[in-house]
Design a protein around this motif. Sequence first.
Motif, PDB file in Angstrom:
ATOM      1  N   GLN A  82      37.791 -22.551  26.399  1.00 47.01           N
ATOM      2  CA  GLN A  82      36.435 -22.352  25.885  1.00 47.01           C
ATOM      3  C   GLN A  82      36.131 -23.285  24.713  1.00 47.01           C
ATOM      4  N   THR A  83      37.130 -23.557  23.872  1.00 50.01           N
ATOM      5  CA  THR A  83      36.899 -24.466  22.743  1.00 50.01           C
ATOM      6  C   THR A  83      37.114 -25.924  23.127  1.00 50.01           C
ATOM      7  N   GLY A  84      37.733 -26.166  24.297  1.00 49.29           N
ATOM      8  CA  GLY A  84      37.969 -27.532  24.750  1.00 49.29           C
ATOM      9  C   GLY A  84      39.317 -28.091  24.365  1.00 49.29           C
ATOM     10  N   ARG A  85      40.055 -27.385  23.491  1.00 48.22           N
ATOM     11  CA  ARG A  85      41.323 -27.953  23.030  1.00 48.22           C
ATOM     12  C   ARG A  85      42.417 -27.892  24.105  1.00 48.22           C
ATOM     13  N   TRP A  86      42.233 -27.067  25.116  1.00 45.92           N
ATOM     14  CA  TRP A  86      43.156 -27.067  26.245  1.00 45.92           C
ATOM     15  C   TRP A  86      43.222 -28.452  26.884  1.00 45.92           C
ATOM     16  N   TYR A  87      42.103 -29.164  26.821  1.00 49.96           N
ATOM     17  CA  TYR A  87      41.996 -30.481  27.471  1.00 49.96           C
ATOM     18  C   TYR A  87      42.259 -31.624  26.504  1.00 49.96           C
ATOM     19  N   THR A  88      41.920 -31.452  25.218  1.00 50.09           N
ATOM     20  CA  THR A  88      42.071 -32.561  24.267  1.00 50.09           C
ATOM     21  C   THR A  88      43.475 -32.646  23.675  1.00 50.09           C
TER      22      THR A  88
END
Length: 571
Positions: A82-88
Amino acid sequence: MRYSKLFIPTMREIPSGINAISHILMLKAGYVRQLAAGLFIFLPLGWRVLNKINTILKEEMERIGAQEISMPILHPAEIWQQTGRWYTIKEEMFRLKDRTGRDMCLGMTHEEIMAWIASKEIKSYRQLPQIWYQIQTKLRDEARPRGGVLRTREFIMKDSYSFDVDWEGLDRSYNLHAEAYHRIFTRCGLKYYQVESDPGVMGDMESHEFMAPTPAGEDDIVLCDKCGYAANIEVAKSQFPTLSPLNLEYKEVYTPQKKSVKEVAEFLGLDEKYFIKSLLVISEKNEPVLVMIRGDQELNEKKLARIIGEFRFATAEEALDIVGVEIGFIGPTEHKIKKIADLSIQKGISYISGANKKDYHLQGIIPEKHFDAQWTDIRKVKEKDNCPKCGNPLKIEKAIEVGNIFKLGTKYTEPLNAYFLDKDGKEKPIIMGSYGIGPARVAAAAIEQNHDADGIIWPKSIAPFDIEIIPLNMADEKTIRIAEDLYEKVTEIYNSFADRHMEVLIDDRDERPGVKFKDADLIGIPIQVIIGEKVLKENKIEIKKRRTKESKKVPINKAVVEIVNSYYETY
């Protein structure tokens, strides 16, 4: 505590390839053992030190109104998604699947989880502000664990999080933590600096690091002794070095096989500061960018990454394909690609750079006349550059990061729907801050700053014991009787300053005096009480300060008072 009952596996030899003093001494003194790369076991002495540090952390967190909670180490992936840090966040995150196939990760930090619980429980401005903290295990898959407990894959961290109704509230929470951190590191006996820092993956707002200076440090910090300016070199600024104009005719010059600035400068007999380094990089969006820096300066890759994101330097093949010339002869003129130039490249001054033609450079290049660019600070500050605030020469020191504070704003609360109703009934996102301290790093930094050739010299606030009693002859009844009597009486003394009893270690081993002295110096307890036959003949005992090696003989009937006074006199 009796030495004979305590597990203290001291070592005389250490494995090869270990360089950090804190790593060497923690192994030799029996504080830690290494399980695998980046994984450490804290043995009894080491764990006592961490508990001392954690006690200070808890006291100072509660002093600013923080409440202790505990978050899981295992996290569901969707919260991080949801915060995008899984991908970054890339390889540093430990990822796994549970038995149902659900994506999970091991927590490397807890912003997401804290924001998630806030989204479920905080609904009104009347519930704010809040500060929650924990002392919890974190896991990061470090590519190169090193420095003993300084850079590990599993570590304990004190992390706290503030939740406020507005930006002014965040400022107050941020300042409360900064003040608490100053008290914490002072109480732990560290020399430290609060420095401006790069927020990195945490957020895009204001952040500071607390740095303990030591030659073993992994970071460079830039300091001004005059005005107090302090910054991590990743974000540090300095006054831009100026140039006197050099009258150069605008023309190509033949520079056969001369590619680097140093080679061309020597070939032409000119100073490197009149050159422009033209560096071709590929951004994370796979776009070419021509980066320009003055010839005598160095690119700060962290500063550039904040502008274009993660990047890499172009290969020789990519350079030929993109700009039509090999690396070493690229210049700022003619190209249509995005250009970024450092502010040290002065407008109105003529420079030399690549001519975009093999074996040739172009002189007389004037910025904004012969090329345009995005002008910004992308250079690395150097020793003796002038301070950006007062102009005083700057110095650079190595340091260990022991703590950090971040203003997160709504970076995590908005994507996780952590909203509240303000006093007018309007829905607003909670304003958040994040604040961390690594207890093991504090311990390692304390050793790096406090040791000698014989071993550790603990600041007394975080030493595993306050006093060590060392009877030298365990076959002598008088020695044993006096040692046991002192052990009992000193242990019973209440230390009102620390709100606890004195913690005493008695070395009751049947070992030679030389072994006991060597081990005592190695483990680094602040006060040594030495009971030997020679001084006993004078009806005295010896008190020795580990830090200064200063010793004095005192009558046995005054020993307890003198021991306690010596403890209070130590740093």
